[in-house]
Structure formats: structure tokens, C-alpha cells
Scaffold this motif. Structure first.
Motif, PDB file in Angstrom:
ATOM      1  N   ASP A 180       0.840  -1.201   0.000  1.00 62.90           N
ATOM      2  CA  ASP A 180       0.000   0.000   0.000  1.00 62.90           C
ATOM      3  C   ASP A 180       0.873   1.249   0.000  1.00 62.90           C
ATOM      4  OD1 ASP A 180      -2.563  -1.328   0.172  1.00 62.90           O
ATOM      5  OD2 ASP A 180      -2.063  -1.805   2.237  1.00 62.90           O
ATOM      6  N   ARG A 181       1.938   1.242   0.813  1.00 61.78           N
ATOM      7  CA  ARG A 181       2.861   2.388   0.859  1.00 61.78           C
ATOM      8  C   ARG A 181       3.458   2.660  -0.513  1.00 61.78           C
ATOM      9  NH1 ARG A 181       7.689   0.392   3.699  1.00 61.78           N
ATOM     10  NH2 ARG A 181       7.909  -0.554   1.628  1.00 61.78           N
ATOM     11  N   ASP A 182       3.942   1.618  -1.182  1.00 60.81           N
ATOM     12  CA  ASP A 182       4.591   1.803  -2.481  1.00 60.81           C
ATOM     13  C   ASP A 182       3.620   2.338  -3.524  1.00 60.81           C
ATOM     14  OD1 ASP A 182       6.834   0.805  -1.271  1.00 60.81           O
ATOM     15  OD2 ASP A 182       6.693  -1.197  -2.166  1.00 60.81           O
ATOM     16  N   ARG A 183       2.386   1.856  -3.512  1.00 59.84           N
ATOM     17  CA  ARG A 183       1.394   2.325  -4.491  1.00 59.84           C
ATOM     18  C   ARG A 183       1.015   3.780  -4.227  1.00 59.84           C
ATOM     19  NH1 ARG A 183      -1.835  -3.244  -3.563  1.00 59.84           N
ATOM     20  NH2 ARG A 183      -0.669  -4.557  -5.039  1.00 59.84           N
ATOM     21  N   LEU A 184       0.850   4.134  -2.961  1.00 58.46           N
ATOM     22  CA  LEU A 184       0.514   5.519  -2.627  1.00 58.46           C
ATOM     23  C   LEU A 184       1.653   6.458  -2.992  1.00 58.46           C
ATOM     24  CD1 LEU A 184      -1.211   4.814   0.790  1.00 58.46           C
ATOM     25  CD2 LEU A 184      -2.307   5.947  -1.151  1.00 58.46           C
ATOM     26  N   GLN A 185       2.887   6.049  -2.725  1.00 50.71           N
ATOM     27  CA  GLN A 185       4.038   6.881  -3.084  1.00 50.71           C
ATOM     28  C   GLN A 185       4.135   7.054  -4.591  1.00 50.71           C
ATOM     29  OE1 GLN A 185       7.295   4.843  -1.120  1.00 50.71           O
ATOM     30  NE2 GLN A 185       7.277   6.287   0.597  1.00 50.71           N
ATOM     31  N   ALA A 186       3.877   5.991  -5.344  1.00 51.52           N
ATOM     32  CA  ALA A 186       3.947   6.069  -6.800  1.00 51.52           C
ATOM     33  C   ALA A 186       2.917   7.038  -7.369  1.00 51.52           C
ATOM     34  CB  ALA A 186       3.763   4.681  -7.412  1.00 51.52           C
ATOM     35  N   LEU A 187       1.818   7.218  -6.643  1.00 48.19           N
ATOM     36  CA  LEU A 187       0.772   8.136  -7.091  1.00 48.19           C
ATOM     37  C   LEU A 187       0.998   9.569  -6.605  1.00 48.19           C
ATOM     38  CD1 LEU A 187      -2.352   5.844  -6.561  1.00 48.19           C
ATOM     39  CD2 LEU A 187      -1.425   6.617  -8.756  1.00 48.19           C
ATOM     40  N   GLY A 188       2.028   9.776  -5.775  1.00 44.64           N
ATOM     41  CA  GLY A 188       2.364  11.138  -5.379  1.00 44.64           C
ATOM     42  C   GLY A 188       2.221  11.454  -3.912  1.00 44.64           C
ATOM     43  N   ALA A 189       1.814  10.500  -3.094  1.00 47.60           N
ATOM     44  CA  ALA A 189       1.681  10.764  -1.660  1.00 47.60           C
ATOM     45  C   ALA A 189       3.059  10.816  -1.005  1.00 47.60           C
ATOM     46  CB  ALA A 189       0.843   9.674  -1.003  1.00 47.60           C
ATOM     47  N   ALA A 190       3.222  11.717  -0.059  1.00 50.05           N
ATOM     48  CA  ALA A 190       4.489  11.802   0.689  1.00 50.05           C
ATOM     49  C   ALA A 190       4.255  12.651   1.927  1.00 50.05           C
ATOM     50  CB  ALA A 190       5.579  12.419  -0.178  1.00 50.05           C
ATOM     51  N   PRO A 191       4.810  12.301   3.079  1.00 43.81           N
ATOM     52  CA  PRO A 191       5.477  11.023   3.320  1.00 43.81           C
ATOM     53  C   PRO A 191       4.469   9.909   3.603  1.00 43.81           C
ATOM     54  CG  PRO A 191       5.509  12.329   5.306  1.00 43.81           C
ATOM     55  CD  PRO A 191       4.827  13.176   4.254  1.00 43.81           C
ATOM     56  N   VAL A 192       4.873   8.673   3.346  1.00 44.67           N
ATOM     57  CA  VAL A 192       4.022   7.514   3.611  1.00 44.67           C
ATOM     58  C   VAL A 192       4.804   6.541   4.495  1.00 44.67           C
ATOM     59  CG1 VAL A 192       2.569   5.698   2.643  1.00 44.67           C
ATOM     60  CG2 VAL A 192       3.012   7.770   1.305  1.00 44.67           C
ATOM     61  N   ARG A 193       4.167   6.066   5.559  1.00 42.92           N
ATOM     62  CA  ARG A 193       4.772   5.054   6.423  1.00 42.92           C
ATOM     63  C   ARG A 193       3.868   3.824   6.467  1.00 42.92           C
ATOM     64  NH1 ARG A 193       6.010   8.561  11.897  1.00 42.92           N
ATOM     65  NH2 ARG A 193       6.653  10.508  10.863  1.00 42.92           N
ATOM     66  N   ALA A 194       4.478   2.649   6.414  1.00 42.34           N
ATOM     67  CA  ALA A 194       3.735   1.400   6.570  1.00 42.34           C
ATOM     68  C   ALA A 194       3.830   0.969   8.026  1.00 42.34           C
ATOM     69  CB  ALA A 194       4.309   0.325   5.653  1.00 42.34           C
ATOM     70  N   ILE A 195       2.719   1.046   8.748  1.00 46.88           N
ATOM     71  CA  ILE A 195       2.749   0.744  10.185  1.00 46.88           C
ATOM     72  C   ILE A 195       1.923  -0.488  10.539  1.00 46.88           C
ATOM     73  CG2 ILE A 195       3.101   3.165  10.799  1.00 46.88           C
ATOM     74  CD1 ILE A 195       0.096   3.133  11.670  1.00 46.88           C
TER      75      ILE A 195
END
Length: 300
Positions: free
Chosen positions: A58-73
Motif C-alpha cells: 500500500d505504501r509503495d502504491r501511494l508513493q507512486a501516485l504522489g503521496a508523501a510522506p508515507v509510512r507502513a505501520i
């Protein structure tokens, strides 16, 4: 409601309000759809100062779409307490069921219930006295489900009417709210619904696993892909391809107490792995909350 998000995010910026996306999930299917409008996806996601994702995927997909910062918790559903059960109701059901073999089909949906009835017939032919408990995902469907089962010639009882699964009851319709924890404790094996028939997506397998109930589910578990995979890898769950595999797996567990106990312990341990997700989420959100609300009072 999704069209309201851009305006909500713009207004939050004007007001100086911090926006965070918590327990975020982005399926592969949704990511493909958002990639058709990359500018809109990036503009929307960049409105969040922090994104807390359920998994690394989920983190990788959100980052690829432009979200930042993203943490997988981890998934906050993994940090939920065990579902409750009334001790008196559980004792009453255990007394009525006695030594009968019993299994639970939880959070079922209409398109898979004919397959589950097929599984019941297969098991009943090999396990005399079998009791199958079906808990529809939407309890208000209980009356219709019960009527359909009667037309199939099955002896039934309905929980919503206060009925108990006596000797003539082959299939118990658990059509009440807030009692799933009761049936996870009663049944030694649980199937998780909305997973046998595509598109499905599955329901939460962690609720059963947290109570030490061995878990079975079908191939369509996209809504809970990460916890389902983790349970399977840990040996606390098994994914089946259809009704025949489900019947075989359920029979094996009902016949083998040692295998069932080992699977139950592995399910419980795997479900506990994300117990720290809530603390991690609160720690990550603390700076945003402090900025918006001021520092916490140490005396409270």
C-alpha cells in the motif's frame, strides 16, 4: 463522496488544518485506475501531510501516485481487541451443541451460500450430526436465508428468534448483531465469507484468528490480502480454491484435534503481530495533533 475530497483538502489548507490519511489501503486495481489521472491523484494525495499505510505494498502504491510522506505501520484492524461474547450465551450453546461436530461460515454473502450448502451436505455425509452455523454478513438477510434453506429441505433454527440448534437443526442461522465473537468461540473451524466467488474481496480474517480459531477462506481475499497472506504463511489459515477444497480442509480439521490446535495457536500468534499498530499510529499523529491542538497536558 469522493468528489468532495479536493474541496475539503483545499479548505483544510486555508484553515491551517493538518490532514492525515490513516490505515490507508490502495489495491492494485485502484492504483491502476488512479494512474489514468496522475495529476488529479497527486493533487489529492499531496493534500495529506502524512499517510499511514496498512502494508508495504500500500505504501509503495501511494508513493507512486504522489503521496508523501508515507509510512507502513500495519493494519489497525490487527490492533483491535478480541470480539466479545456473553459467557452465559456461550455456555448455553455449548451445552445444546454437546459433542456434535460444528463449523462456522462467517460474514457470508448471497452468491456463495449455495456453495456453502453444498459443503454442508458433503461434510454431513461423512460427519454424522454435523452442525453448520451460517452468519450472514448482513443479519437482516436472516429471514430470507432461512426461508431459502427450508425450501432446500434443511432443518434450521434462527438466532434472531431466540431459537437454539437442537437435534433437528442441521444449519443454524446466526442472524444477530454483535455476536460473531460468540460463534468464533463455539466453532473450532471458521470459514471467512465473501471469498469464494469473484469479485468477492473477503472479510476480516483477523477476528477469528485473534480468538484462536483456525481460518479457511476462498481465493477472493483482495480486501485483506496482506493479513490473509500473513496468516497462511504462519500456518494459521488455509486458502482454498472452491467448495470441494473447503469441504476437504474443514473435514481434516474437524477430524484432527492436534492439527486444529496447532493451527489455532499459529492463527492467534499471527493475529497478534500487528498489536502495536495503534501505538505506532498515535506516535506518528502526535506532532500533527500537537500543532493543531497544542501540547498535551501531562497531568491528564
Amino acid at each position: 463522496e469522493s468528489e468532495l475530497w479536493p474541496n475539503l483538502i483545499l479548505e483544510s489548507r486555508r484553515q491551517g488544518i493538518a490532514m492525515a490519511l490513516v490505515n490507508a489501503r490502495m489495491s492494485a486495481r485502484s492504483a491502476r485506475r488512479w494512474r489514468r489521472a496522475p495529476g488529479a491523484a497527486a493533487a489529492l494525495l499531496r493534500g495529506f501531510e502524512l499517510c499511514l499505510a496498512q502494508s508495504g505494498q500500500d505504501r509503495d502504491r501511494l508513493q507512486a501516485l504522489g503521496a508523501a510522506p508515507v509510512r507502513a505501520i500495519g493494519n489497525l484492524k490487527g490492533a483491535a481487541p478480541a470480539l466479545p461474547a456473553a459467557a452465559g450465551a456461550l455456555a448455553e450453546l455449548r451445552d445444546v451443541v454437546g459433542a456434535r461436530p460444528v463449523w462456522l461460515a462467517a460474514s457470508t454473502h448471497p452468491d456463495e451460500e449455495p456453495l456453502l450448502l453444498e459443503v454442508h451436505h458433503r461434510l454431513a455425509a461423512r460427519l454424522p450430526g454435523l452442525l453448520t452455523i451460517v452468519a450472514p454478513r448482513h443479519p437482516e438477510r436472516g429471514i430470507g436465508l432461512a426461508d431459502w434453506l427450508r425450501r432446500q429441505g434443511v432443518g434450521i433454527a434462527r438466532r434472531a428468534l431466540g431459537e437454539l440448534p437442537g437435534p433437528d437443526c442441521a444449519l443454524y442461522v446466526a442472524d444477530t448483531l454483535g455476536e460473531l465473537g460468540l460463534f468464533y468461540r463455539l466453532a473450532p473451524v471458521a470459514f471467512i465469507g465473501k471469498s469464494l466467488v469473484a469479485p468477492g474481496g473477503g472479510q476480516n480474517p483477523l477476528e477469528a484468528a485473534r480468538l484462536g480459531c483456525p481460518v479457511l477462506f476462498g481465493p477472493a481475499m483482495a480486501n485483506f490480502a496482506e493479513p490473509a497472506a500473513r496468516l497462511v504463511q504462519a500456518g494459521g489459515a488455509r486458502q482454498v480454491g472452491g467448495a470441494l477444497e473447503l469441504a476437504t480442509a474443514a473435514e481434516h480439521l474437524l477430524r484432527d484435534p492436534a492439527a486444529r490446535a496447532a493451527m489455532a495457536e499459529r492463527a492467534r500468534a499471527a493475529a497478534a503481530a500487528e498489536a502495536g499498530a495503534l501505538g505506532a499510529a498515535l506516535a506518528a499523529l502526535a506532532p500533527l495533533l500537537e500543532r493543531c491542538l497544542g501540547p498535551a497536558d501531562a497531568s491528564t
